[in-house]
Design an enzyme around this catalytic site. Structure first.
Site, PDB file in Angstrom:
ATOM      1  N   THR A  66       2.882  -8.121  -0.230  1.00 23.61           N
ATOM      2  CA  THR A  66       2.392  -6.778   0.067  1.00 23.61           C
ATOM      3  C   THR A  66       3.241  -5.733  -0.658  1.00 23.61           C
ATOM      4  O   THR A  66       4.105  -6.078  -1.480  1.00 23.61           O
ATOM      5  CB  THR A  66       2.289  -6.565   1.605  1.00 23.61           C
ATOM      6  OG1 THR A  66       1.640  -5.324   1.838  1.00 23.61           O
ATOM      7  CG2 THR A  66       3.633  -6.573   2.301  1.00 23.61           C
ATOM      8  N   LYS A  70       2.873  -6.316  -5.170  1.00 28.24           N
ATOM      9  CA  LYS A  70       1.596  -6.967  -5.498  1.00 28.24           C
ATOM     10  C   LYS A  70       1.285  -7.007  -7.001  1.00 28.24           C
ATOM     11  O   LYS A  70       0.622  -7.919  -7.466  1.00 28.24           O
ATOM     12  CB  LYS A  70       0.437  -6.269  -4.755  1.00 28.24           C
ATOM     13  CG  LYS A  70       0.442  -6.549  -3.261  1.00 28.24           C
ATOM     14  CD  LYS A  70      -0.573  -5.713  -2.515  1.00 28.24           C
ATOM     15  CE  LYS A  70      -1.939  -6.321  -2.530  1.00 28.24           C
ATOM     16  NZ  LYS A  70      -2.846  -5.727  -1.513  1.00 28.24           N
ATOM     17  N   ASP A 107      -8.298  -9.958  -1.272  1.00 21.59           N
ATOM     18  CA  ASP A 107      -8.722  -8.695  -0.644  1.00 21.59           C
ATOM     19  C   ASP A 107     -10.229  -8.472  -0.774  1.00 21.59           C
ATOM     20  O   ASP A 107     -10.887  -8.058   0.184  1.00 21.59           O
ATOM     21  CB  ASP A 107      -7.988  -7.497  -1.271  1.00 21.59           C
ATOM     22  CG  ASP A 107      -6.610  -7.279  -0.661  1.00 21.59           C
ATOM     23  OD1 ASP A 107      -6.364  -7.783   0.449  1.00 21.59           O
ATOM     24  OD2 ASP A 107      -5.783  -6.607  -1.306  1.00 21.59           O
ATOM     25  N   TYR A 224      -7.504   0.870   9.484  1.00 28.79           N
ATOM     26  CA  TYR A 224      -7.786   0.292  10.809  1.00 28.79           C
ATOM     27  C   TYR A 224      -6.822   0.795  11.891  1.00 28.79           C
ATOM     28  O   TYR A 224      -6.800   0.268  12.996  1.00 28.79           O
ATOM     29  CB  TYR A 224      -7.819  -1.247  10.762  1.00 28.79           C
ATOM     30  CG  TYR A 224      -6.570  -1.868  10.188  1.00 28.79           C
ATOM     31  CD1 TYR A 224      -5.439  -2.096  10.960  1.00 28.79           C
ATOM     32  CD2 TYR A 224      -6.528  -2.218   8.847  1.00 28.79           C
ATOM     33  CE1 TYR A 224      -4.304  -2.653  10.423  1.00 28.79           C
ATOM     34  CE2 TYR A 224      -5.395  -2.784   8.292  1.00 28.79           C
ATOM     35  CZ  TYR A 224      -4.290  -3.004   9.093  1.00 28.79           C
ATOM     36  OH  TYR A 224      -3.160  -3.546   8.547  1.00 28.79           O
TER      37      TYR A 224
HETATM   38  P1  NAP Z   1      -2.874   3.343  -2.683  1.00 34.40           P
HETATM   39  O1  NAP Z   1      -2.926   2.458  -3.889  1.00 34.40           O
HETATM   40  O2  NAP Z   1      -1.609   4.065  -2.361  1.00 34.40           O
HETATM   41  O3  NAP Z   1      -4.071   4.416  -2.811  1.00 34.40           O
HETATM   42  C1  NAP Z   1      -4.214   5.438  -1.873  1.00 34.40           C
HETATM   43  C2  NAP Z   1      -5.557   6.130  -2.077  1.00 34.40           C
HETATM   44  O4  NAP Z   1      -5.704   7.155  -1.081  1.00 34.40           O
HETATM   45  C3  NAP Z   1      -5.695   6.807  -3.431  1.00 34.40           C
HETATM   46  O5  NAP Z   1      -7.047   6.804  -3.823  1.00 34.40           O
HETATM   47  C4  NAP Z   1      -5.216   8.222  -3.093  1.00 34.40           C
HETATM   48  O6  NAP Z   1      -5.698   9.216  -3.971  1.00 34.40           O
HETATM   49  C5  NAP Z   1      -5.835   8.428  -1.739  1.00 34.40           C
HETATM   50  N1  NAP Z   1      -5.138   9.472  -0.990  1.00 34.40           N
HETATM   51  C6  NAP Z   1      -3.913   9.395  -0.417  1.00 34.40           C
HETATM   52  N2  NAP Z   1      -3.589  10.582   0.142  1.00 34.40           N
HETATM   53  C7  NAP Z   1      -4.628  11.433  -0.115  1.00 34.40           C
HETATM   54  C8  NAP Z   1      -4.897  12.797   0.204  1.00 34.40           C
HETATM   55  N3  NAP Z   1      -4.016  13.545   0.895  1.00 34.40           N
HETATM   56  N4  NAP Z   1      -6.069  13.337  -0.202  1.00 34.40           N
HETATM   57  C9  NAP Z   1      -6.969  12.594  -0.901  1.00 34.40           C
HETATM   58  N5  NAP Z   1      -6.769  11.290  -1.230  1.00 34.40           N
HETATM   59  C10 NAP Z   1      -5.613  10.722  -0.837  1.00 34.40           C
HETATM   60  O7  NAP Z   1      -3.239   2.517  -1.367  1.00 34.40           O
HETATM   61  P2  NAP Z   1      -4.212   1.258  -1.243  1.00 34.40           P
HETATM   62  O8  NAP Z   1      -3.421   0.013  -1.295  1.00 34.40           O
HETATM   63  O9  NAP Z   1      -5.321   1.452  -2.192  1.00 34.40           O
HETATM   64  O10 NAP Z   1      -4.714   1.408   0.277  1.00 34.40           O
HETATM   65  C11 NAP Z   1      -5.614   2.426   0.671  1.00 34.40           C
HETATM   66  C12 NAP Z   1      -5.862   2.313   2.181  1.00 34.40           C
HETATM   67  O11 NAP Z   1      -6.511   1.075   2.466  1.00 34.40           O
HETATM   68  C13 NAP Z   1      -4.572   2.317   3.003  1.00 34.40           C
HETATM   69  O12 NAP Z   1      -4.780   3.079   4.166  1.00 34.40           O
HETATM   70  C14 NAP Z   1      -4.376   0.844   3.364  1.00 34.40           C
HETATM   71  O13 NAP Z   1      -3.692   0.685   4.594  1.00 34.40           O
HETATM   72  C15 NAP Z   1      -5.819   0.376   3.487  1.00 34.40           C
HETATM   73  N6  NAP Z   1      -5.968  -1.061   3.226  1.00 34.40           N
HETATM   74  C16 NAP Z   1      -6.553  -1.817   4.204  1.00 34.40           C
HETATM   75  C17 NAP Z   1      -6.768  -3.161   3.990  1.00 34.40           C
HETATM   76  C18 NAP Z   1      -7.409  -3.989   5.059  1.00 34.40           C
HETATM   77  O14 NAP Z   1      -7.260  -5.220   5.045  1.00 34.40           O
HETATM   78  N7  NAP Z   1      -8.143  -3.366   5.973  1.00 34.40           N
HETATM   79  C19 NAP Z   1      -6.372  -3.757   2.769  1.00 34.40           C
HETATM   80  C20 NAP Z   1      -5.795  -2.950   1.782  1.00 34.40           C
HETATM   81  C21 NAP Z   1      -5.591  -1.590   2.025  1.00 34.40           C
HETATM   82  P3  NAP Z   1      -4.796   9.652  -5.253  1.00 34.40           P
HETATM   83  O15 NAP Z   1      -5.095   8.628  -6.317  1.00 34.40           O
HETATM   84  O16 NAP Z   1      -5.296  10.998  -5.584  1.00 34.40           O
HETATM   85  O17 NAP Z   1      -3.368   9.642  -4.815  1.00 34.40           O
END
Ligand code: NAP
Length: 277
Positions: A66, A70, A107, A224
């Site tokens: 994680t 990754k 994923d 979640y």
């Molecule tokens: P990441 O690579 O850090 O990407 C974060 C995303 O959220 C980017 O698109 C970012 O936009 C956007 N964001 C963050 N703050 C923002 C704000 N204030 N306004 C608008 N957009 C914002 O994270 P990730 O790994 O892709 O994960 C994204 C989410 O999915 C997290 O909450 C994570 O916990 C969840 N997730 C869940 C699972 C599951 O199994 N359910 C698996 C993976 C991830 P910018 O590019 O503009 O920064």
């Protein structure tokens, strides 16, 4: 490895104390009465390669990976699966008996399995999908939606060039919408996905106008915590089928467990309860 050596697995990251994976895998080990342990391990980036290479010698059969390792781990493993290469990161590692280290990404698989379990009549081919976010998780969502046959994926992200980069990589079936017009993506969309961290506890709320979401859309959120995000609450209130993000976490874990411990585990209510406890 000797026959009676107890298989070990675990999750590496930094920080790692928040991870729900140990609860999940320990639940399955207990349920199927299998010998084995699943351990959370905090590993700094500088130590990643030496730590990972030493794990098989200690009896590890595999690990989950994680944040923040990754992407970096892709250059350490000996083999990368096609889907991990497409997604651009590895979340599941198998230490094979022949000594090779195999990197996979589950994923996208977890995302699709969760949608299919939560909305059994969901048909990816029925129309466009709208995806919010363009981070690491969004890459997996895009790859899996396109692979499942979604005719068009509409994508919007606060930082537009990250969405543009995904569009150039994944091709013409991806359409990028400006962030200020993200609400327009929902018109006619049959699948709506929040793949950003908006709406998560402690993060900013989602301010995208949601009134364009149509009743026949299946709406899911990767966030979640809380289980029912404002996006899901809105979608439910207008009659959409909704699927929460916890199921994705549970389903993405199953292929690793099966490879390491030799049993295909079930994702059910008892598992959800164990992870939520
Ligand atoms: P990441 O690579 O850090 O990407 C974060 C995303 O959220 C980017 O698109 C970012 O936009 C956007 N964001 C963050 N703050 C923002 C704000 N204030 N306004 C608008 N957009 C914002 O994270 P990730 O790994 O892709 O994960 C994204 C989410 O999915 C997290 O909450 C994570 O916990 C969840 N997730 C869940 C699972 C599951 O199994 N359910 C698996 C993976 C991830 P910018 O590019 O503009 O920064």
């Amino acid at each position: 490895m000797t026959q009676d050596r107890i298989p070990l697995a675990g999750v590496i990251g930094s920080p790692i104390s928040h991870s729900r994976s140990p609860r999940l895998h320990q639940h399955w080990l207990k349920r199927y009465a299998l010998p084995g342990y699943y351990i959370p391990m905090e590993i700094a980036s500088a130590d990643l390669e030496s730590a990972v290479r030493s794990l098989p010698k200690l009896g590890f059969v595999g690990i989950n990976v994680t944040i923040p390792h990754k992407e970096h781990i892709m250059s350490i493993v000996d083999l990368v699966s096609d889907r991990a290469a497409l997604i651009g990161s590895v979340n599941t590692v198998i230490f094979r008996a022949d000594g090779m280290i195999h990197g996979d990404n589950t994923d996208g698989y977890g995302f699709l399995e969760n949608l299919r379990a939560g909305a059994p009549d969901w048909d990816p081919k029925s129309g466009p999908a709208a995806v919010i976010g363009a981070g690491g998780a969004a890459r997996a969502i895009l790859a899996s939606l396109l692979d499942a046959g979604v005719p068009e994926v509409r994508l919007s992200n606060r930082t537009k060039n990250r969405a543009d980069a995904l569009q150039s990589e994944f091709g013409k079936r991806v359409q990028v919408y400006d962030w200020v017009q993200a609400g327009n993506m929902f018109e006619g969309a049959k699948t709506v996905v929040n793949a950003s961290s908006l709406g998560m506890q402690g993060k900013p709320e989602m301010r995208i106008p949601l009134d364009g979401i149509e009743r026949d859309a299946v709406v899911t959120d990767l966030v979640y915590t809380p289980l029912e995000t404002p996006l899901l609450a809105h979608a439910k209130s207008i009659g959409c089928r909704t699927v929460d993000g916890l199921g994705m976490l549970l389903h993405q874990a199953a292929p690793g467990f099966e490879r390491w411990f030799g049993m295909k585990p079930e994702v059910d209510e008892a598992l959800r309860a164990a992870v939520l406890r």
